[in-house]
Design a protein around this motif. Structure first.
Motif, short mmCIF file in Angstrom:
data_model
loop_
_atom_site.label_atom_id
_atom_site.label_comp_id
_atom_site.label_asym_id
_atom_site.label_seq_id
_atom_site.Cartn_x
_atom_site.Cartn_y
_atom_site.Cartn_z
N ILE A 2 0.91 -1.10 -0.20
CA ILE A 2 0.13 0.09 0.06
C ILE A 2 0.88 1.21 -0.03
CG2 ILE A 2 -1.67 -1.31 1.33
CD1 ILE A 2 -1.20 0.49 3.66
N SER A 6 -1.79 6.97 1.92
CA SER A 6 -2.93 6.67 1.26
C SER A 6 -4.14 7.75 1.10
CB SER A 6 -3.73 5.46 1.95
OG SER A 6 -2.62 4.34 1.82
N GLN A 10 -8.76 5.27 -0.16
CA GLN A 10 -8.12 3.97 0.01
C GLN A 10 -8.14 3.66 1.38
OE1 GLN A 10 -4.37 5.48 -1.46
NE2 GLN A 10 -4.41 3.93 -3.07
N HIS A 13 -11.67 2.33 1.83
CA HIS A 13 -11.59 0.88 1.58
C HIS A 13 -10.95 -0.11 2.63
CE1 HIS A 13 -11.18 -2.32 -1.47
NE2 HIS A 13 -9.79 -2.54 -1.12
#
Length: 192
Positions: A2, A6, A10, A13
């Protein structure tokens, strides 16, 4: 892996994935996950002669790349024999310093997994502590990485996932460490 930084989308999510994994838990998995750090705390007290700080610190120091069963065996052996053995030099040095009386917060990397693991075991009711290990990562990204690097040594990446577990915990009405432990139980048992 990742991103270190972020986006809000994101993060949402990842948080949804954590909540969905929580919702998959059976009542028994929730019961066991909710008690996981309480049981670990009791074990820390037992092996250290009643010093939860020292017991939790040694458990955390010896936790890297070991199963929980092996972690417990090594920690118990360290307290029984008075010296930590059977792990890499860095972990042994940390465990031995803690057993000698150094505060675990001075020895462990407190902003990464090992430090948070210590805090969760030392105080299972801590309102912010959460352990982001490879399983916690895989739950949040909805993908099993296997042996691939997840980059959790990067503070930003670690903090992103920790914040997502905290957000999921707030939505669920639990403390972050319990959400992490319950989802860990579900994740591990589905992989078996």
């Amino acid at each position: 892996m990742i991103p270190v930084k972020s986006t809000e989308e994101q993060r949402l999510h990842y948080t949804r994935a954590i909540i969905e994994k929580w919702e998959e838990a059976t009542p028994d998995q929730k019961r066991r996950g909710r008690k996981w750090y309480d049981v670990a705390h009791e074990f820390a007290l037992e092996i250290s002669g009643g010093d939860a700080t020292k017991g939790a610190g040694v458990l955390a120091a010896l936790s890297a790349n070991t199963s929980w069963a092996e972690n417990c065996r090594l920690a118990r052996k360290a307290f029984t024999e008075g010296v930590a053995t059977g792990h890499v030099r860095d972990a042994l040095t940390k465990a031995n310093r803690i057993m000698a009386g150094t505060d675990p917060a001075e020895v462990l990397p407190m902003k990464l997994k090992t430090g948070w693991f210590y805090l969760c075991i030392e105080n299972p009711e801590h309102p912010e502590s959460v352990v982001i290990d490879r399983h916690a990562h895989d739950i949040a990204v909805r993908k099993v990485y296997g042996q691939r690097d997840r980059g959790l040594g990067a503070q930003g990446r670690y903090n992103t996932l920790a914040d997502c577990y905290r957000a999921a915990a707030q939505a669920i009405g639990e403390i972050p460490s319990r959400v992490q432990a319950v989802t860990w139980v579900v994740h591990i048992e589905r992989q078996s």
